[in-house]
Design a protein around this motif. Structure first.
Motif, PDB file in Angstrom:
ATOM      1  N   GLY A 126      -4.595   7.159  -2.988  1.00 47.72           N
ATOM      2  CA  GLY A 126      -4.670   8.599  -3.180  1.00 47.72           C
ATOM      3  C   GLY A 126      -5.439   9.265  -2.058  1.00 47.72           C
ATOM      4  O   GLY A 126      -5.816   8.641  -1.064  1.00 47.72           O
ATOM      5  N   VAL A 127      -5.710  10.562  -2.221  1.00 48.82           N
ATOM      6  CA  VAL A 127      -6.470  11.285  -1.196  1.00 48.82           C
ATOM      7  C   VAL A 127      -7.932  10.849  -1.254  1.00 48.82           C
ATOM      8  O   VAL A 127      -8.420  10.315  -2.257  1.00 48.82           O
ATOM      9  N   LEU A 128      -8.650  11.078  -0.156  1.00 50.20           N
ATOM     10  CA  LEU A 128     -10.071  10.748  -0.108  1.00 50.20           C
ATOM     11  C   LEU A 128     -10.859  11.591  -1.101  1.00 50.20           C
ATOM     12  O   LEU A 128     -10.545  12.764  -1.336  1.00 50.20           O
ATOM     13  N   SER A 129     -11.891  10.979  -1.685  1.00 50.22           N
ATOM     14  CA  SER A 129     -12.810  11.769  -2.504  1.00 50.22           C
ATOM     15  C   SER A 129     -13.622  12.685  -1.588  1.00 50.22           C
ATOM     16  O   SER A 129     -13.632  12.524  -0.363  1.00 50.22           O
ATOM     17  N   TRP A 130     -14.325  13.674  -2.182  1.00 52.40           N
ATOM     18  CA  TRP A 130     -15.131  14.572  -1.346  1.00 52.40           C
ATOM     19  C   TRP A 130     -16.217  13.808  -0.601  1.00 52.40           C
ATOM     20  O   TRP A 130     -16.518  14.099   0.561  1.00 52.40           O
ATOM     21  N   VAL A 131     -16.815  12.815  -1.252  1.00 55.49           N
ATOM     22  CA  VAL A 131     -17.859  12.018  -0.581  1.00 55.49           C
ATOM     23  C   VAL A 131     -17.268  11.272   0.602  1.00 55.49           C
ATOM     24  O   VAL A 131     -17.840  11.235   1.695  1.00 55.49           O
ATOM     25  N   GLU A 132     -16.081  10.682   0.405  1.00 51.46           N
ATOM     26  CA  GLU A 132     -15.436   9.953   1.487  1.00 51.46           C
ATOM     27  C   GLU A 132     -15.009  10.891   2.603  1.00 51.46           C
ATOM     28  O   GLU A 132     -15.099  10.560   3.798  1.00 51.46           O
ATOM     29  N   ALA A 133     -14.543  12.088   2.228  1.00 50.72           N
ATOM     30  CA  ALA A 133     -14.135  13.061   3.237  1.00 50.72           C
ATOM     31  C   ALA A 133     -15.324  13.492   4.092  1.00 50.72           C
ATOM     32  O   ALA A 133     -15.218  13.634   5.320  1.00 50.72           O
ATOM     33  N   GLU A 134     -16.464  13.709   3.447  1.00 48.60           N
ATOM     34  CA  GLU A 134     -17.667  14.071   4.203  1.00 48.60           C
ATOM     35  C   GLU A 134     -18.080  12.939   5.140  1.00 48.60           C
ATOM     36  O   GLU A 134     -18.481  13.157   6.291  1.00 48.60           O
ATOM     37  N   GLU A 135     -17.979  11.689   4.653  1.00 47.19           N
ATOM     38  CA  GLU A 135     -18.313  10.546   5.499  1.00 47.19           C
ATOM     39  C   GLU A 135     -17.376  10.475   6.700  1.00 47.19           C
ATOM     40  O   GLU A 135     -17.801  10.195   7.832  1.00 47.19           O
ATOM     41  N   LEU A 136     -16.091  10.765   6.472  1.00 46.13           N
ATOM     42  CA  LEU A 136     -15.125  10.756   7.567  1.00 46.13           C
ATOM     43  C   LEU A 136     -15.457  11.821   8.593  1.00 46.13           C
ATOM     44  O   LEU A 136     -15.434  11.564   9.809  1.00 46.13           O
ATOM     45  N   LEU A 137     -15.792  13.023   8.131  1.00 48.49           N
ATOM     46  CA  LEU A 137     -16.150  14.096   9.057  1.00 48.49           C
ATOM     47  C   LEU A 137     -17.400  13.746   9.847  1.00 48.49           C
ATOM     48  O   LEU A 137     -17.493  14.006  11.055  1.00 48.49           O
ATOM     49  N   THR A 138     -18.371  13.132   9.203  1.00 46.82           N
ATOM     50  CA  THR A 138     -19.593  12.725   9.897  1.00 46.82           C
ATOM     51  C   THR A 138     -19.286  11.703  10.983  1.00 46.82           C
ATOM     52  O   THR A 138     -19.797  11.778  12.103  1.00 46.82           O
ATOM     53  N   ASN A 139     -18.434  10.736  10.652  1.00 45.28           N
ATOM     54  CA  ASN A 139     -18.077   9.705  11.626  1.00 45.28           C
ATOM     55  C   ASN A 139     -17.313  10.282  12.808  1.00 45.28           C
ATOM     56  O   ASN A 139     -17.473   9.833  13.952  1.00 45.28           O
ATOM     57  N   ARG A 140     -16.475  11.307  12.539  1.00 46.76           N
ATOM     58  CA  ARG A 140     -15.640  11.868  13.592  1.00 46.76           C
ATOM     59  C   ARG A 140     -16.367  12.940  14.405  1.00 46.76           C
ATOM     60  O   ARG A 140     -16.224  12.994  15.632  1.00 46.76           O
TER      61      ARG A 140
ATOM     62  N   VAL B  92       0.866  -1.177   0.000  1.00 45.92           N
ATOM     63  CA  VAL B  92       0.000   0.000   0.000  1.00 45.92           C
ATOM     64  C   VAL B  92       0.902   1.225   0.000  1.00 45.92           C
ATOM     65  O   VAL B  92       1.631   1.474   0.971  1.00 45.92           O
ATOM     66  N   SER B  93       0.877   1.996  -1.079  1.00 49.27           N
ATOM     67  CA  SER B  93       1.805   3.119  -1.224  1.00 49.27           C
ATOM     68  C   SER B  93       1.050   4.425  -1.396  1.00 49.27           C
ATOM     69  O   SER B  93      -0.067   4.461  -1.918  1.00 49.27           O
ATOM     70  N   GLY B  94       1.668   5.506  -0.959  1.00 52.84           N
ATOM     71  CA  GLY B  94       1.066   6.820  -1.085  1.00 52.84           C
ATOM     72  C   GLY B  94       1.864   7.848  -0.319  1.00 52.84           C
ATOM     73  O   GLY B  94       2.767   7.514   0.455  1.00 52.84           O
ATOM     74  N   THR B  95       1.511   9.103  -0.510  1.00 56.31           N
ATOM     75  CA  THR B  95       2.248  10.181   0.115  1.00 56.31           C
ATOM     76  C   THR B  95       2.058  10.178   1.626  1.00 56.31           C
ATOM     77  O   THR B  95       1.132   9.544   2.153  1.00 56.31           O
ATOM     78  N   ALA B  96       2.911  10.886   2.325  1.00 58.29           N
ATOM     79  CA  ALA B  96       2.830  10.942   3.790  1.00 58.29           C
ATOM     80  C   ALA B  96       1.482  11.510   4.228  1.00 58.29           C
ATOM     81  O   ALA B  96       1.000  12.502   3.676  1.00 58.29           O
ATOM     82  N   GLY B  97       0.852  10.853   5.207  1.00 59.14           N
ATOM     83  CA  GLY B  97      -0.392  11.354   5.765  1.00 59.14           C
ATOM     84  C   GLY B  97      -1.640  11.008   4.999  1.00 59.14           C
ATOM     85  O   GLY B  97      -2.748  11.421   5.384  1.00 59.14           O
ATOM     86  N   VAL B  98      -1.530  10.217   3.929  1.00 56.01           N
ATOM     87  CA  VAL B  98      -2.707   9.908   3.123  1.00 56.01           C
ATOM     88  C   VAL B  98      -3.593   8.846   3.771  1.00 56.01           C
ATOM     89  O   VAL B  98      -4.739   8.648   3.366  1.00 56.01           O
ATOM     90  N   GLY B  99      -3.067   8.123   4.762  1.00 56.78           N
ATOM     91  CA  GLY B  99      -3.892   7.142   5.471  1.00 56.78           C
ATOM     92  C   GLY B  99      -3.511   5.694   5.217  1.00 56.78           C
ATOM     93  O   GLY B  99      -4.342   4.800   5.394  1.00 56.78           O
ATOM     94  N   LYS B 100      -2.254   5.448   4.850  1.00 53.14           N
ATOM     95  CA  LYS B 100      -1.827   4.075   4.539  1.00 53.14           C
ATOM     96  C   LYS B 100      -1.907   3.176   5.777  1.00 53.14           C
ATOM     97  O   LYS B 100      -2.455   2.068   5.718  1.00 53.14           O
ATOM     98  N   THR B 101      -1.353   3.642   6.874  1.00 45.01           N
ATOM     99  CA  THR B 101      -1.357   2.825   8.092  1.00 45.01           C
ATOM    100  C   THR B 101      -2.780   2.626   8.602  1.00 45.01           C
ATOM    101  O   THR B 101      -3.150   1.521   9.018  1.00 45.01           O
ATOM    102  N   ALA B 102      -3.579   3.694   8.564  1.00 44.38           N
ATOM    103  CA  ALA B 102      -4.971   3.582   9.015  1.00 44.38           C
ATOM    104  C   ALA B 102      -5.722   2.536   8.207  1.00 44.38           C
ATOM    105  O   ALA B 102      -6.478   1.720   8.756  1.00 44.38           O
ATOM    106  N   LEU B 103      -5.516   2.538   6.888  1.00 43.31           N
ATOM    107  CA  LEU B 103      -6.162   1.541   6.027  1.00 43.31           C
ATOM    108  C   LEU B 103      -5.705   0.132   6.392  1.00 43.31           C
ATOM    109  O   LEU B 103      -6.526  -0.780   6.552  1.00 43.31           O
ATOM    110  N   ALA B 104      -4.386  -0.066   6.513  1.00 37.64           N
ATOM    111  CA  ALA B 104      -3.850  -1.398   6.797  1.00 37.64           C
ATOM    112  C   ALA B 104      -4.354  -1.918   8.140  1.00 37.64           C
ATOM    113  O   ALA B 104      -4.739  -3.086   8.269  1.00 37.64           O
ATOM    114  N   VAL B 105      -4.372  -1.049   9.151  1.00 44.55           N
ATOM    115  CA  VAL B 105      -4.826  -1.473  10.480  1.00 44.55           C
ATOM    116  C   VAL B 105      -6.327  -1.773  10.471  1.00 44.55           C
ATOM    117  O   VAL B 105      -6.775  -2.783  11.027  1.00 44.55           O
ATOM    118  N   HIS B 106      -7.111  -0.907   9.817  1.00 45.92           N
ATOM    119  CA  HIS B 106      -8.567  -1.131   9.779  1.00 45.92           C
ATOM    120  C   HIS B 106      -8.893  -2.437   9.069  1.00 45.92           C
ATOM    121  O   HIS B 106      -9.692  -3.247   9.572  1.00 45.92           O
TER     122      HIS B 106
END
Length: 466
Positions: free
Chosen positions: A427-441, A298-312
């Motif tokens: 890659g970075v989250l889509s706007w729909v995914e970002a909104e879902e993340l904000l709702t969850n948080r 799983v590759s991507g720029t720093a802070g994009v959520g690679k570790t979070a994805l792998a752990v989840h």
């Protein structure tokens, strides 16, 4: 019915008769599709599997072989028909996975692990019957060797389990020949040595059992700089005392040796409010169906959520790995610059698996060999976080289909493609995914306010951020 055979020379059989496939490169192409039966394989992945370094004309050459294979399968008689299909994501060998002998073999071995003794013995006998000769016979290349190694590790695990099952039924003479022959190819594998010694003893050949133990102990000392485990030493002492040798499940208790089976559970806490990444999670889910060694980068720029994805993802599938889940940070891009060396990482892995420090050899190659022996046949999930390069990761690959590996890195680690790894760019989250993340948080009310603020700061179409 059409069947594809990989456990020996690569073959197509239709109605009980072999089908002429053609030159080795075409059989290689068929094997590269068959290991992923029912799933799409991209033309780039096919090229890497067929050639270690694909030539410029690789796509054109593959198209010729694919056309011939499609015609062969169309002419083969079978119900349902077997087809080679073109999909947007690649080519699919449209065949039920169980009609590929390697998949059928792996399925029997998996089912035997949770079955009652009688059923397990039947399944293991059937699995061994699928094995004809060296897998992918007649083919060459790095990908072929990795597949052989993975299938061989599973075969080793199945043969050890079969040998123990036969010994439980009082049938040592049936297993001695195959076990001793296999042990010549795996002279440092302790579970195999254990069952060989028990088979000799059960067959009334205690002198051979003691001689085999002495030779195995010498090889361990010479090549790995370590001693046999406490359980195997206890078996040796029991034979010296002339005691009857029990089956391995009861031998340690009978000898008074406490047995500790270490099942690591090292995953960090799941990410609260995880959102999105559905397509990437599905790609990782496909790792669970691999019959060869499964490695995803799983590759991507720093802070994009690679570790979070792998752990989840690891938390969602942890029940599939009853022998443990290991999380190891390699600190490849740590601000301190303290990158974990492969030898340090191997020592951490062996410690997590319960290997006593005094049994860990000094050299990197010896450590890697011991590590592969320890994990052989065990269902383990390994997450290697924040890897710097392929050289840091390669010694940590287990070489067995029973261990699934997820690596996260800021780079794609393309050097691991020759080791069978698949790349999962993030890659970075889509706007729909970002909104879902904000709702969850934040909750629905707060997330709407935050979303409006973010959207209001987006540039108008055709404008650039300043």
């Amino acid at each position: 019915m059409v069947e594809v055979r990989l456990l020996g020379p690569v073959e197509i059989w239709a109605d009980g008769r072999p089908v002429e496939i053609g030159p080795p490169q075409r059989r290689h192409t068929l094997a590269a599709l068959a290991v992923d039966a029912g799933r799409p394989v991209t033309i780039d992945a096919l090229a890497v599997r067929v050639w270690d370094e694909p030539p410029p004309a690789a796509a054109r050459i593959l198209q010729v072989h694919l056309t011939h294979l499609r015609r062969l399968l169309a002419e083969a008689v079978g119900t349902p028909p077997t087809r080679l299909l073109r999909r947007s994501s690649g080519y699919v060998l449209d065949i039920a996975p169980e009609r590929v002998d390697a998949n059928r073999f792996a399925d029997h071995v998996r089912r035997a692990r949770g079955a009652d003794p009688s059923t397990a013995l039947t399944l293991l006998r059937t699995a061994r019957g699928c094995w004809r000769a060296e897998p992918l016979g007649g083919l060459k290349g790095g990908w072929v060797e990795r597949c052989r190694h993975a299938y061989g590790a599973l075969y080793l695990d199945a043969t050890v389990a079969w040998g123990l099952a036969e010994l439980r039924t009082g049938n040592p003479l049936a297993v001695l020949g195959p076990l001793v022959e296999l042990a010549t190819d795996h002279p440092l594998t302790e579970p195999l040595a254990d069952v060989v010694i028990r088979a000799y003893a059960a067959a009334g050949r205690p002198a051979d059992a003691l001689a085999y133990y002495a030779e195995f102990r010498r090889r361990l000392a010479d090549e790995l700089g370590t001693d046999p485990s406490a359980a195997l030493q206890a078996l040796h002492q029991a034979m010296l005392r002339g005691e009857p040798v029990a089956t391995r499940e009861t031998a340690d208790v009978a000898a008074g040796v406490p047995v500790t089976v270490v099942v690591p559970a090292q995953l960090p806490a799941d990410v609260p409010g995880f959102a999105g990444r559905a397509a990437t999670l599905r790609i990782l889910d496909n790792l669970l169906t691999e019959t060869a060694m499964a490695v995803a980068v799983v590759s991507g720029t720093a802070g994009v959520g690679k570790t979070a994805l792998a752990v989840h993802w690891s938390h969602t599938v942890r029940s599939r790995f009853p022998d443990g889940q290991i999380f190891l940070s390699l600190r490849g891009f740590d601000p301190t610059g303290q990158v974990v060396a492969p030898q340090e990482a191997l020592r951490s892995l062996l410690d997590a698996l319960g290997v006593a420090p005094e049994r860990v050899p000094a050299g990197l190659d010896a450590q890697a060999a011991l590590y592969r022996s320890v994990v052989a046949g065990r269902r383990i999930l390994l997450v290697l976080d924040n890897a710097r390069d392929a050289e840091q990761v390669r010694p940590l690959l287990p070489g067995t289909a029973t261990v699934v590996v997820v690596v996260t890195s800021r780079t794609q680690l393309t050097g691991l493609l020759t080791d069978g790894a698949s790349t999962v760019p993030l890659g970075v989250l889509s706007w729909v995914e970002a909104e879902e993340l904000l709702t969850n948080r934040l909750g629905p009310g707060s997330s709407r306010s935050a979303t409006r603020s973010i959207r209001s700061s987006r540039p108008a179409p055709g404008c650039r951020w300043r």
